[in-house]
Design an enzyme around this catalytic site. Sequence first.
Site, PDB file in Angstrom:
ATOM      1  CE  LYS C  72      -3.896   1.993   2.631  1.00 11.57           C
ATOM      2  NZ  LYS C  72      -4.757   1.822   3.825  1.00 11.57           N
ATOM      3  CB  SER C 147      -8.005   3.741   3.001  1.00 19.34           C
ATOM      4  OG  SER C 147      -7.191   3.086   3.966  1.00 19.34           O
ATOM      5  CB  SER C 171      -8.387   0.904   5.960  1.00 16.15           C
ATOM      6  OG  SER C 171      -9.076   2.119   5.998  1.00 16.15           O
TER       7      SER C 171
END
Lengths: 484, 95, 480
Positions: C72, C147, C171
Amino acid sequence: MTYEAVIGLEVHVQLKTQTKLFCGCRNEFGAEPNSHLCPVCLGLPGALPVPNEEAVIKTILTGLMLGSTIAPRAKFDRKNYFYPDMPKNYQISQYDQPLCQGGSLTLPSLSFPKDAQKEPQALANKKVRLVRIHLEEDVGKSFHLESRSGIDFNRAGTPLMEIVTEPDLTTPEEAFALLTTLREILRYGNVSDVDMEKGQLRCDVNISVRPAGARDFGTKREIKNLNSISAVRRALKYEIESQIELVSSGGTVVQQTMRWDDARGETIPMRTKEQAHDYRYFPDPDLLPIHTDGRLRTEAEGRMPELPEQKKNRLCRTYGLSEYQASVLASDPPLADYFESAARSTRNPITLANLILNDYLALRQEAPELATVSPEYFGELADLVSDSRLNSRQGREVLAILLRTPKSPKEIAEERGLAQISDRQALEAFCREAIAANPKSVADYKAGKAAAINALKGFVMKKSRGQANPQRIHELLEALLRER
Amino acid sequence: MPTLGIDVAYVADLARLRLSPEEIETFGNQLEQVLAYVKKLEEVDIREIVLIGEEKGFQNRLRSDCPLPGLSQKEALQNAPQQASGLFLVPRILE
Amino acid sequence: MSCAFSTIQELRKQLLAKEVHPTEVVESLLDRISSVDPKLKAYNYLHPERALESAKKADLSLPLGGVPIAIKDVINVRGEPCTCSSRILEGYIAPYDATVIERLRAAGAILLGRTNMDEFAMGSSTENSAWGVTRNPWDLSRVPGGSSGGSAAAVAAHEAIAALGTDTGGSIRQPAAFCGCVGLKPTYGRVSRYGLTAFASSLDQIGPLTKSIADAALLLEMIAGQDPRDNTCAPEHAPSFSKKLGEEIRGMTLGVPKEYFVSGIDPEVEAATRKAISHFEELGAIIREISLPHTSYSIASYYLVATAEASANLARFDGMRYGRRASGCDDLLETYGRTRDEGFGREVKRRILLGTYALSSGYYDAYYLRAQKVRVRIREDFLAAFRDCQAIVTPTSPTPAFCLGERTEDPLQMYLADIFTIAVNLAGLCALSLPCGFTRSGLPIGLQIIGPMWKEETILQVGYAYEQSTDWHTRRPPLE
Ligand SMILES: [Mg+2]
Ligand SMILES: [Zn+2]
C-alpha cells in the site's frame, strides 16, 4: 506613585546527552548543517519517536536538586503550531503531567551581579518557587537571508528541559541571580554545560508592573528567546522602565510578545502573527507514559551531587574558610575538589585557599591546568608560606614554577635561593646597616614622621633581595630606633 | 439542523488550510452534521473513567543514550523543495 | 495456468519444486497487471526492473523467497515514492525502509509495486485518491472499498500474490470483504508502525491482504513482533500464527453481537452471515448471543479520536522539507495555506478541520477527551464479551460494494459504512475478514471474525476451519 515589577521566567536548558531526545542522532553543536538527522528528527512521514532514557534521568535529577516533586507517572503531549524550524509542526512536550512539579531556588548574595551584591535585596537570601520542570524537544535553527530563510535541523529534536518559575521575582538583578544560581546547580549535576555561547540556556520572561503593594497583576508582556544572563538583566531593565513610563503617563500595557534587540538595547514587538496560543495539546499517541518510580528514580538519586550551598557551608565549617572563599571555591567544583585534596597535606587550609584563590587564579590565564600539580606539593607550599619560610611574593614565585616543573616547592625555593629570612641575627645586621646608611630617615622618624620607617624597610628588603620577613623587619627597626 | 456555529475560518487558519468561501460554507455544513451526530456521545456515562494510555507490560520503553546511524546531509536534503549551502530554504520568516 | 493465480503457499511449492523461476513469477504478474490494471487501476507505481532484479537474486531458502508482494502506498520503501495517494507528497522519495519492509526483504519477498488507496488512508472507497479511483474487480462500476482498496483489488484480481494494507477503522477488512479476499487487522501493537505514514497513531495497524487464511497467517508471521523503533509495538516476539490452522473448532464458543443485526444491514449480507454462523455450528462451534452495548457510539468516538490525531500527524505536510510546495509565493503563511490547499483533497481537509476543531481551545473536553473515554467503554464491552466466547462473528460491512460516486459528498453516510469494523480498532483487538458468499448480482460478501488482543491464532484457526469447508475463496472475478 511607585511601581513594582512582577517577573516570571521560563528557562530552557539544553541537556548534556550523546543523542537527541527521540532518536539516535548526535546531540552535538557546531556540525555541518543538516548532517545530524534521521527520519525521526526530520519529521519524515512514518518515523516514530523513542525517548532517550538519559534525558529523562537528567530531568528527574534536576527536579531532585531543586526540591521538586517527581511525578510517579509522566507523559508526553503534542503541542501544535506551525513554524518552519519545527519538522512535524508539533513539538513533543509535556502538558499536564510534567516530570517534576514545584521546587524552589534560594538566591545567595554572590549570585547577584557584582554591582548589586551589597544591596539589601541581595542579602535577603530570597526563595523563588518553581512551577514545574518538563522535558521537550528543541527546534531547528533559522538563518534569515535576504528573501528567504535557511534552516538547519541539527538542533531539532535535541533534549530541552523547561524550568518555569512562579512570578516571584521583582527585579532584573533577582532574575540574574536566579539564572546564575540555576546554572551553577545544573553544572553540579552534570545535567548541562549551560554554555551561553552555544545557546544552551535560553530564557523567556514574563513581565508586568503594578503600583507597589497592589494585589492584582498588571497585564504582562513576554520577551522571547533571551540567550544570555546579562541580556535577561538588560532586557528586563528596559522593559520595566518602559512599562512604568507607559502606565504612569496614563497608558495601558497591551499583552504582547516581544523580542530583545541587544544591539539597539530595546524590546520590539514580534511581527509573527500570534495564533492566540491555541496549541491543541493532546497526549502523544506514539509514546508510552513514563513511570519514574523504580530504576529511573533510583538512578537519578544515585547521581545526586552535593549542592553548591551545601558545599559552601561545609567548606566554611570544615576548613574555617570565609564565606567568600567558600563561595568562590564552590562555584568551581573541580577547583574545590583540588582544594580539598591539597588541604590534606597542609596545616593551614586558609593559607592554601588564599594561594589558590589569589595566586593561582591570577596565574590561571597563562598557567597550565592545576590538575598537573600534585596536591601534596600545593599543600607543602601552603605550609612554607604559613610557617613564614616564604613570604607571599615568594610563594607566588614558587607557585609559578611549580605549575611548570614537577619539583617540590622546597626544592624550587632552595634552587632559587628563595627563603624568607626570619633569623633574628641576620635581620638585625640588615637593620643596623639601614639605620647607619639613612641618617635623614632616622632623623625624620625621630621627629615624629612614622612613615619614614618605610624607607628603612625598603633598604632592608633590597639588601636581602626581598627575602627578609617584612613583619619581623618592622618590629626590629622599631625596637632599634627606640633604643637610640 | 441546529447551528453549532463552528468558526470554520478560525479552525482552517489553525490548520493552515486556505479555503475558498465555497469550501468554508460546504465544510461548515458538513462538520455541523457530523458534530450534531457525535453529540450522542453525551449519552454515555463517562464519570469515573481515568485514561491510562498504555497496555500492561508496555511501560517505560526507553532508549539508551547511544548514537545510531542516520541520514547523510545529501539524503536529508534530497527531498527539499529548495535548498542552498546545506540549508533548507523556506519563505522568509518574520521575527 | 499463470502462476499469478497462486496463493503464497502454492507458489512456494512450485518455486521449491523448480517448476517455476522467480523471474517467471514476476513476469506473469506483470503480464496480468498490464492486461487487467488499465481497468482496475489498483497500482499507483510499479518498478518492473527492480522487481525483476530482485527476482534474479531471490533466495528460495527464505520463507517468502521469490514471492512478490504489493505494498500500500502509505508504507515507506527506501528509494521509492510514498505518495499516500496525495498530491502533497508528489515527488517525495522515501530515504528509508519501514520496519515491515525490512522484514519482508529479510524474508526474501520481492517488492512488486505500490497500491492505490484513499488519500492518507482516509476513506472507505479508494475514491479519495489524487491518482484516480480504483475499481472493484467483480463489478467495475463499484468501489473496491477502502482505504486499502488498491491492495484488495490487486490481490482479488490476481495482480499480486499478496499485499500489505493498513487498517485504522476497517481499511483492510472492508476492502477485503468488497473484493472477496482475506484481510487481517492485527492487534494494535502486533506489527511495528515505524515507516507507516500515520493517519491515526492509536488506531493504525499494518496487516496482510491475501487469497487464503494460511497466507495471512504466514505474512503476519513475517512482519509481526517487537521493534525498538516503535514505542507502541508489543515488547514480545510474535508466536507462530500458523500453528493452530487445521485444529478443529468443535466446542469453541463464538459470540454473535445482537447490536450488529439491526436496521440498515443489507438482507443478502445478513443472510450470508446467518448462513456462515450455522455453518460454524455444523463444525461443532457453540454459538452464543452476546451484547456490545456501546456499539452505536463507536463511529462518533472514532471520528473524533482519529481526526484529532490526524490533524497533528498531517501538519508536517507543509511543503517546507519535502513534497510539493505551492509555487510563486514568497510569503510564509500564504505558502503554507496554498500548499495545503492544493495538496490535500476534500476528505483530508474535512478531517483535518474536524480534528483541529475537536482539539481546539474550549472544545477538547467536550469532544476529544469524551471520545477517548467512550472508547474505554467500548473496550470494556469487548472484555466482558470475551469472558463468554473465544471469538466474535459479524458481517464485515453492512452492505456489499457500493457504486462509485454514491457517497462521496455525504461524509456521514460514508462514515456509517464502517460501523462493524471501527470498534475493533478502538478496542485494539484483532479481526479478519474472509469471503462468506456472493450476492445475486455476484458481489462478494465478507465475514468478520474478531478476537481478543493477541489472539490472532484463534481467529485464524476459526477462519481456516470455515475456509477449508467452503469454496467461496476459489471463485475468480470476471475480468477476462
Ligand atoms: Mg516550551
Ligand atoms: Zn534523528
